[in-house]
Write a protein that holds these residues in place. Structure first.
Motif, PDB file in Angstrom:
ATOM      1  N   LYS A   1       0.841  -1.213   0.000  1.00  0.00           N
ATOM      2  CA  LYS A   1       0.000   0.000   0.000  1.00  0.00           C
ATOM      3  C   LYS A   1       0.868   1.251   0.000  1.00  0.00           C
ATOM      4  CE  LYS A   1      -4.019  -2.041   2.336  1.00  0.00           C
ATOM      5  NZ  LYS A   1      -4.860  -2.014   3.542  1.00  0.00           N
TER       6      LYS A   1
ATOM      7  N   GLU B   1       2.394   1.663  -3.371  1.00  0.00           N
ATOM      8  CA  GLU B   1       1.420   2.203  -4.314  1.00  0.00           C
ATOM      9  C   GLU B   1       1.231   3.707  -4.096  1.00  0.00           C
ATOM     10  OE1 GLU B   1      -2.050  -0.086  -3.688  1.00  0.00           O
ATOM     11  OE2 GLU B   1      -1.282  -1.899  -4.677  1.00  0.00           O
ATOM     12  N   ARG B   2       1.175   4.118  -2.817  1.00  0.00           N
ATOM     13  CA  ARG B   2       1.032   5.545  -2.537  1.00  0.00           C
ATOM     14  C   ARG B   2       2.259   6.330  -3.009  1.00  0.00           C
ATOM     15  NH1 ARG B   2      -0.641   6.882   3.425  1.00  0.00           N
ATOM     16  NH2 ARG B   2      -0.711   8.932   2.433  1.00  0.00           N
TER      17      ARG B   2
ATOM     18  N   ILE C   1       2.384   9.198  -5.674  1.00  0.00           N
ATOM     19  CA  ILE C   1       2.863  10.553  -5.335  1.00  0.00           C
ATOM     20  C   ILE C   1       4.037  10.952  -6.240  1.00  0.00           C
ATOM     21  CG2 ILE C   1       4.002  11.913  -3.535  1.00  0.00           C
ATOM     22  CD1 ILE C   1       2.389  10.223  -1.498  1.00  0.00           C
TER      23      ILE C   1
END
Length: 513
Positions: free
Chosen positions: A132, A135-136, A140
């Motif tokens: 997660k 993925e962030r 970004i």
């Protein structure tokens, strides 16, 4: 009474006496037998009594021995039983302890299984959180994981390259501080103590003539004189329009010298015919052989080297008529020997060995026109034949870098050879080969990534390289210079050394309106 009566009486008395004696002896014998039987019976009875007594004593002793054995056996059995009992108790205690340990291990295994299960669950949660977070981060930053990895690797490579360049500069500067002064001092001292002539040798011989009419006499009727000279000496005579001169051409410098002496003697003598030519050629050969021997002995005397095999001395003398790039090889060998001796003295190694190696390093060039192979290999084989020192053999083998130098003497001979060949005026080089070498040098430099332009200057002693400032940083210049130097060392042959000078220039241009 009558005699026969007495005889009868005597016979009767004798018979009666005999019978009585027999009866008496019989009785005596019977009495003796009876007493003997009684004695035997007594002895038998006594023996029986003794035997019975002995039997009883033996039985008693046997019973006592049996009793002792039984007691000993019972004692051993008792001890064994006590030992077995002790061992049984010990085994029982160990078994109990082992049972406890097994129980503890089982409990620990259960605990460990629980922890492993918890750890796996935690690892799964962490992996989910990492994915997660990844993925962030990708959302970004706009980079995928692979792109970010490549970016980091690129940065690390740049940092490593930068650090390596800085470290290389630091190491080189530190080594130069230590070595430059010492090397300059040794080499400058060696050069200062060795004064040699400039190049004045040629690869062909020219014989001056008193007049052009002499050309016809040398040619002879139907060319018989010139054919005789060429046949006996193995040298071509070139008679052209050059006034008052004949050119001698031949691959063997010794033969060419024999032909030159022969022509000079024939011209001074004036008698030129095949028989006279043959005589003069033989005399010239003897003179050249004597000159060769004298030149070899003179070289050993000038360098202070003694104990060289006479055949090697004669071979060394042949170098008097051998040139390399216009440089006389014998003079070059003497010069290398003297330079090597001076440098060996400064470095504290055997100067005699260094001078001997320097004198013999090019001896193979005396036989290159007779034997196949490079002059290095020919020289190595020749000095091996005459049992020269292994260190000298190695120095000859390594003086052109054919093998890696393993001794100080080999490095000294390499340096002395380079100094002698590279000094101003030492050698001439064919113009075409010289231009090709400079072009090849520039091509090698421009084949390196980031190089914009290169220029060979200082007669090929330096190459100046302009790099693209947007591709090559200041620290990268050190690596570029090293890479180009290694390429030049690997692919070019040249006397002395070549300076690789890398220049990086940034320019900003603007206009005032």
């Amino acid at each position: 009474m009558e005699t026969w009566v007495w005889i009868v009486v005597a016979a009767a008395s004798l018979a009666v006496g005999t019978v009585a004696g027999i009866i008496i002896r019989k009785k005596v014998a019977e009495s003796k037998i009876g007493s003997a039987m009684q004695e035997a019976k007594r002895l038998i009875e006594e023996g029986a009594k003794v035997a019975e007594t002995k039997k009883k004593e033996a039985l008693i002793e046997a019973k006592e021995e049996i009793m002792r054995s039984n007691k000993e056996f019972e004692r051993e059995i008792k001890e064994r039983r006590s030992e077995i009992t002790r061992l049984e108790r010990r085994c029982e205690s160990r078994e109990a302890a082992l049972d406890k340990k097994i129980e503890n291990i089982e409990r620990k295994e259960e605990t460990l299984d629980k922890k492993i299960k918890e750890n796996n669950e935690l690892t799964d949660k962490i992996e989910q959180l990492r994915l997660k977070a990844l993925e962030r981060l990708e959302a970004i930053s706009g980079y995928t994981a692979e792109q970010a990895k490549q970016e980091i690797i690129s940065q690390i490579e740049e940092e490593a390259k930068h650090s390596a360049a800085l470290r290389l500069v630091e190491i080189e500067e530190r080594l130069k501080e230590i070595a430059d002064d010492k090397a300059k001092n040794i080499i400058s001292l060696a050069i200062a103590r060795c004064a040699s002539d400039q190049v004045a040798e040629a690869t062909i011989s020219v014989v001056p003539l008193p007049n052009d009419e002499m050309k016809g006499r040398i040619i002879g009727r139907e060319g018989r004189n010139i054919r005789a000279i060429e046949t006996l000496t193995g040298v071509d005579l070139i008679i052209d329009d050059t006034p008052e001169a004949i050119t001698l051409s031949g691959f063997d410098p010794v033969r060419r010298e024999v032909a030159r002496l022969t022509l000079e003697k024939l011209i001074s003598d004036g008698r030129i015919h095949p028989t006279r030519i043959e005589e003069i050629v033989e005399k010239s050969k003897k003179e050249v052989e004597a000159s060769i021997k004298q030149a070899g002995e003179r070289a050993t005397f000038d360098t202070g080297i003694h104990g060289i095999h006479p055949d090697l001395v004669r071979t060394l003398g042949r170098l008097k008529y051998r040139t390399s790039y216009g440089q006389n090889v014998l003079m070059h060998s003497i010069e290398v020997s003297l330079l090597a001796g001076v440098m060996a003295d400064e470095l504290g190694v055997d100067s005699t060995l260094a001078k001997r190696a320097g004198l013999l390093h090019d001896i193979g060039k005396a036989l290159t026109h007779e034997t196949e192979g490079s002059h290095v290999q020919i020289g190595v084989d020749l000095v091996k034949k005459y049992k020269e020192n292994d260190e000298i053999i190695h120095a000859i083998e390594a003086h052109h870098g054919d093998v890696e130098s393993r001794s100080v003497i080999a490095f000294i001979v390499q340096a002395a050879d380079a100094i002698s060949a590279a000094r101003p005026g030492a050698r001439r080089e064919n113009v075409e080969n010289y231009i090709k070498r400079l072009q090849k040098m520039e091509e090698l430099a421009e084949s390196v990534s980031g190089v914009e332009k290169s220029f060979a200057i200082q007669a090929g002693r330096e190459i100046r390289i302009m790099v693209k400032p947007e591709m090559i940083s200041d620290t990268d210049m050190v690596l570029v210079a090293r890479e180009i130097a290694q390429k030049i060392e690997a692919e070019l042959k040249y006397p002395g050394q070549i300076k690789v000078n890398v220049v990086r220039e940034s320019r900003a241009v603007d206009y005032a309106k």
